[in-house]
Design a protein around this motif. Structure first.
Motif, PDB file in Angstrom:
ATOM      1  N   ASP A   2     -19.129 -38.842 -26.502  1.00  0.00           N
ATOM      2  CA  ASP A   2     -19.681 -37.576 -26.021  1.00  0.00           C
ATOM      3  C   ASP A   2     -18.854 -36.990 -24.878  1.00  0.00           C
ATOM      4  OD1 ASP A   2     -21.492 -35.479 -26.216  1.00  0.00           O
ATOM      5  OD2 ASP A   2     -22.893 -36.354 -24.797  1.00  0.00           O
TER       6      ASP A   2
ATOM      7  N   GLN B 251     -16.288 -37.738 -30.085  1.00  0.00           N
ATOM      8  CA  GLN B 251     -17.680 -37.410 -30.381  1.00  0.00           C
ATOM      9  C   GLN B 251     -18.568 -38.630 -30.155  1.00  0.00           C
ATOM     10  OE1 GLN B 251     -16.381 -35.828 -34.108  1.00  0.00           O
ATOM     11  NE2 GLN B 251     -16.841 -33.745 -33.476  1.00  0.00           N
ATOM     12  N   LEU B 252     -18.054 -39.823 -30.428  1.00  0.00           N
ATOM     13  CA  LEU B 252     -18.823 -41.044 -30.216  1.00  0.00           C
ATOM     14  C   LEU B 252     -19.189 -41.220 -28.747  1.00  0.00           C
ATOM     15  CD1 LEU B 252     -19.958 -43.771 -31.283  1.00  0.00           C
ATOM     16  CD2 LEU B 252     -17.713 -44.744 -30.759  1.00  0.00           C
TER      17      LEU B 252
ATOM     18  N   PRO C   5     -13.115 -38.424 -34.039  1.00  0.00           N
ATOM     19  CA  PRO C   5     -14.429 -39.065 -34.000  1.00  0.00           C
ATOM     20  C   PRO C   5     -14.721 -39.842 -32.706  1.00  0.00           C
ATOM     21  CG  PRO C   5     -13.492 -39.317 -36.175  1.00  0.00           C
ATOM     22  CD  PRO C   5     -12.421 -38.702 -35.311  1.00  0.00           C
TER      23      PRO C   5
ATOM     24  N   TRP D 199     -19.424 -36.310 -36.859  1.00  0.00           N
ATOM     25  CA  TRP D 199     -17.977 -36.244 -36.648  1.00  0.00           C
ATOM     26  C   TRP D 199     -17.329 -35.615 -37.859  1.00  0.00           C
ATOM     27  CZ3 TRP D 199     -20.720 -40.628 -37.567  1.00  0.00           C
ATOM     28  CH2 TRP D 199     -20.387 -41.357 -38.712  1.00  0.00           C
ATOM     29  N   THR D 200     -16.093 -35.220 -37.676  1.00  0.00           N
ATOM     30  CA  THR D 200     -15.336 -34.610 -38.758  1.00  0.00           C
ATOM     31  C   THR D 200     -14.479 -35.669 -39.437  1.00  0.00           C
ATOM     32  OG1 THR D 200     -13.610 -34.027 -37.202  1.00  0.00           O
ATOM     33  CG2 THR D 200     -15.248 -32.343 -37.673  1.00  0.00           C
TER      34      THR D 200
END
Length: 170
Positions: free
Chosen positions: A52, A49-50, A46, A15-16
């Motif tokens: 998806d 992204q966690l 984030p 993640w960023t």
């Protein structure tokens, strides 16, 4: 290894820095930030992204998220966990509010009322969650979100109230 034991599945993701998102809040409108994420010009937060998330579409007052159910989304019953579905609903509803806000104005969810209508699994296909602003004032907004499966059947829906506030200058 016995029949009831199986090799553990693993998943790796990155993640960023969330501070990168916060830095844009004072310079860009909510719509500009979300459109930048949707276009891939700015990384998603984030949480996306966690879980998806597979995609995002944005227009003023409405945000659509997509998710392909995976085993790592499952609860012990073998269906997508209600927390994952609630995360999609909360994100779509709240981001729809964000899409109406000018630069320097933020929001936070005050509540989320969720109704689960049918289980979702990998065989449900891609889940589509669309959030829409129902009403927005100066201090609060009301939004709804609906999740449908690949066959167009509603999986869950929610309403959410959001608090709107000025972001202090850094």
């Amino acid at each position: 290894m016995t029949q009831t034991q199986e090799a553990a599945r693993t998943r790796t993701f990155g993640w960023t820095d969330p501070a990168e998102h916060a830095s844009r809040l004072g310079r860009l409108s909510g719509l500009e930030i979300l459109q930048s994420m949707s276009a891939g010009d700015f990384p998603p937060p984030p949480i996306m992204q966690l879980i998806d998330a597979a995609g995002m579409r944005v227009e003023e007052g409405s945000v659509t998220l997509e998710l392909d159910p995976q085993e790592f989304h499952y609860n012990p019953l073998g269906t997508v966990h209600g927390g994952v579905l609630s995360t999609l609903l909360d994100t779509a509803a709240a981001c729809s509010v964000h899409s109406t806000l000018p630069a320097g104005v933020g929001y936070t969810s005050m509540d989320l009322n969720v109704k689960f209508l049918r289980p979702a699994t990998i065989s449900s296909g891609r889940l589509t969650c669309t959030g829409t602003v129902l009403q927005r004032g100066r201090r609060t907004a009301l939004a709804e979100a609906r999740i449908t499966d690949a066959a167009g059947r509603m999986v869950a829906h929610a309403t959410s109230s959001c608090m709107i506030f000025e972001i202090p200058a850094a």
